[in-house]
Design a protein around this motif. Sequence first.
Motif, PDB file in Angstrom:
ATOM      1  N   VAL A  57       1.598   0.993  -9.656  1.00  0.00           N
ATOM      2  CA  VAL A  57       2.203   0.182  -8.538  1.00  0.00           C
ATOM      3  C   VAL A  57       1.614   0.141  -7.294  1.00  0.00           C
ATOM      4  N   GLU A  58       1.257   1.281  -6.684  1.00  0.00           N
ATOM      5  CA  GLU A  58       0.772   1.276  -5.237  1.00  0.00           C
ATOM      6  C   GLU A  58      -0.359   0.579  -5.194  1.00  0.00           C
ATOM      7  N   ARG A  59      -1.584   0.708  -6.069  1.00  0.00           N
ATOM      8  CA  ARG A  59      -2.640  -0.289  -5.992  1.00  0.00           C
ATOM      9  C   ARG A  59      -2.588  -1.525  -6.484  1.00  0.00           C
ATOM     10  N   ALA A  60      -1.659  -1.806  -7.152  1.00  0.00           N
ATOM     11  CA  ALA A  60      -1.200  -3.195  -7.523  1.00  0.00           C
ATOM     12  C   ALA A  60      -0.689  -4.116  -5.938  1.00  0.00           C
ATOM     13  N   VAL A  61       0.026  -3.370  -5.530  1.00  0.00           N
ATOM     14  CA  VAL A  61       0.766  -3.853  -4.255  1.00  0.00           C
ATOM     15  C   VAL A  61      -0.495  -4.060  -3.187  1.00  0.00           C
ATOM     16  N   VAL A  62      -1.451  -2.972  -2.960  1.00  0.00           N
ATOM     17  CA  VAL A  62      -2.526  -3.023  -2.220  1.00  0.00           C
ATOM     18  C   VAL A  62      -3.576  -4.305  -2.432  1.00  0.00           C
ATOM     19  N   ALA A  63      -3.738  -4.570  -3.750  1.00  0.00           N
ATOM     20  CA  ALA A  63      -4.436  -5.363  -4.368  1.00  0.00           C
ATOM     21  C   ALA A  63      -3.731  -6.706  -3.843  1.00  0.00           C
ATOM     22  N   ALA A  64      -2.673  -7.234  -4.182  1.00  0.00           N
ATOM     23  CA  ALA A  64      -2.088  -8.492  -3.837  1.00  0.00           C
ATOM     24  C   ALA A  64      -2.047  -8.635  -2.463  1.00  0.00           C
ATOM     25  N   ALA A  65      -1.955  -7.905  -1.702  1.00  0.00           N
ATOM     26  CA  ALA A  65      -1.848  -7.948  -0.132  1.00  0.00           C
ATOM     27  C   ALA A  65      -3.124  -8.585   0.202  1.00  0.00           C
ATOM     28  N   GLU A  66      -4.209  -8.360  -0.537  1.00  0.00           N
ATOM     29  CA  GLU A  66      -5.605  -8.625   0.249  1.00  0.00           C
ATOM     30  C   GLU A  66      -5.336 -10.332   0.443  1.00  0.00           C
ATOM     31  N   GLY A  67      -5.702 -10.634   1.687  1.00  0.00           N
ATOM     32  CA  GLY A  67      -5.813 -12.085   2.203  1.00  0.00           C
ATOM     33  C   GLY A  67      -4.447 -12.299   2.936  1.00  0.00           C
ATOM     34  N   ALA A  68      -3.488 -11.610   2.635  1.00  0.00           N
ATOM     35  CA  ALA A  68      -2.054 -11.948   3.205  1.00  0.00           C
ATOM     36  C   ALA A  68      -2.128 -11.624   4.739  1.00  0.00           C
ATOM     37  N   ASP A  69      -1.116 -12.358   5.440  1.00  0.00           N
ATOM     38  CA  ASP A  69      -1.091 -12.083   6.872  1.00  0.00           C
ATOM     39  C   ASP A  69       0.185 -11.266   7.035  1.00  0.00           C
ATOM     40  N   LEU A  70       0.971 -10.775   6.052  1.00  0.00           N
ATOM     41  CA  LEU A  70       2.024  -9.937   6.293  1.00  0.00           C
ATOM     42  C   LEU A  70       2.427  -9.499   4.839  1.00  0.00           C
ATOM     43  N   LEU A  71       2.511  -7.980   4.727  1.00  0.00           N
ATOM     44  CA  LEU A  71       3.133  -7.468   3.518  1.00  0.00           C
ATOM     45  C   LEU A  71       4.538  -6.839   4.216  1.00  0.00           C
ATOM     46  N   VAL A  72       5.442  -7.175   3.417  1.00  0.00           N
ATOM     47  CA  VAL A  72       6.932  -6.552   3.722  1.00  0.00           C
ATOM     48  C   VAL A  72       7.197  -5.555   2.579  1.00  0.00           C
ATOM     49  N   VAL A  73       7.694  -4.294   3.309  1.00  0.00           N
ATOM     50  CA  VAL A  73       7.911  -3.497   2.020  1.00  0.00           C
ATOM     51  C   VAL A  73       9.227  -2.559   2.649  1.00  0.00           C
ATOM     52  N   ALA A  74       9.962  -2.218   1.690  1.00  0.00           N
ATOM     53  CA  ALA A  74      11.213  -1.501   2.140  1.00  0.00           C
ATOM     54  C   ALA A  74      11.165   0.026   2.019  1.00  0.00           C
ATOM     55  N   ARG A  75      11.786   0.751   2.746  1.00  0.00           N
ATOM     56  CA  ARG A  75      11.718   2.379   2.440  1.00  0.00           C
ATOM     57  C   ARG A  75      12.404   2.563   1.145  1.00  0.00           C
ATOM     58  N   ASP A  76      11.791   3.389   0.679  1.00  0.00           N
ATOM     59  CA  ASP A  76      12.324   3.772  -0.657  1.00  0.00           C
ATOM     60  C   ASP A  76      12.695   5.410  -1.081  1.00  0.00           C
ATOM     61  N   GLY A  77      12.627   6.141   0.159  1.00  0.00           N
ATOM     62  CA  GLY A  77      12.680   7.430  -0.044  1.00  0.00           C
ATOM     63  C   GLY A  77      14.051   7.814   0.458  1.00  0.00           C
ATOM     64  N   ASP A  78      13.945   9.063   1.101  1.00  0.00           N
ATOM     65  CA  ASP A  78      15.181   9.655   1.787  1.00  0.00           C
ATOM     66  C   ASP A  78      15.617   8.705   2.860  1.00  0.00           C
ATOM     67  N   ARG A  79      16.746   7.717   2.738  1.00  0.00           N
ATOM     68  CA  ARG A  79      17.188   6.872   3.744  1.00  0.00           C
ATOM     69  C   ARG A  79      18.320   7.525   4.497  1.00  0.00           C
ATOM     70  N   ALA A  80      18.690   8.634   4.323  1.00  0.00           N
ATOM     71  CA  ALA A  80      19.798   9.323   5.223  1.00  0.00           C
ATOM     72  C   ALA A  80      19.205   9.703   6.631  1.00  0.00           C
ATOM     73  N   ARG A  81      18.158  10.061   6.776  1.00  0.00           N
ATOM     74  CA  ARG A  81      17.361  10.222   8.070  1.00  0.00           C
ATOM     75  C   ARG A  81      15.991   9.785   8.326  1.00  0.00           C
ATOM     76  N   LEU A  82      15.709   9.582   9.657  1.00  0.00           N
ATOM     77  CA  LEU A  82      14.663   8.888   9.979  1.00  0.00           C
ATOM     78  C   LEU A  82      13.440  10.088   9.746  1.00  0.00           C
TER      79      LEU A  82
END
Length: 164
Positions: free
Chosen positions: A96-121
């Motif tokens: 997953v992580e490598r496919a995302v980075v590869a897909a972002a090649e040539g992009a101007d912006l990659l939008v990612v959501a936080r997916d871990g512990d969302r109860a604290r900063l």
Amino acid sequence: MRVIAWLVEGTWPACVDAVRTHAPHAREVVLLHVSGAEVPGVAHGAFAGLLGRGRPERDPGDRLAALGDTSAAELLDAAAARLGRPCERLERTGRVERAVVAAAEGADLLVVARDGDRARLGPHSLGPAARFAVDHAPCPVLLVWPERAPGLSTLPPPPPLPSP
């Protein structure tokens, strides 16, 4: 501007909303979903090793892969409807992580959501795949909270001051 929105079950609406809010005039929007190959692979291995010799048509790995493809297509359809404008839908399978980075090649912006512990900063608000994508993206990254961000009171304490 070419924007890639990485869509993950449970957090994808925040990414779509971020594109609508922060890149409303992007000339190209790509909705990306990546399915990991691990689950079907494990099911196939268990079946082949324990149960399935001589009955390949009953391999649960194949069924899980097909269910994953259907689920990804439905998620991309829902995201495209929420976006409400023309977009490209991109499905990938693999690390997953490598496919995302590869897909972002040539992009101007990659939008990612936080997916871990969302109860604290803090750094634990990113899971391993999101952390890898943020650290290795070949373009700017917009990191969004899937819901309201936690308050500043959730910041971890500062490290102790060195002793004199």
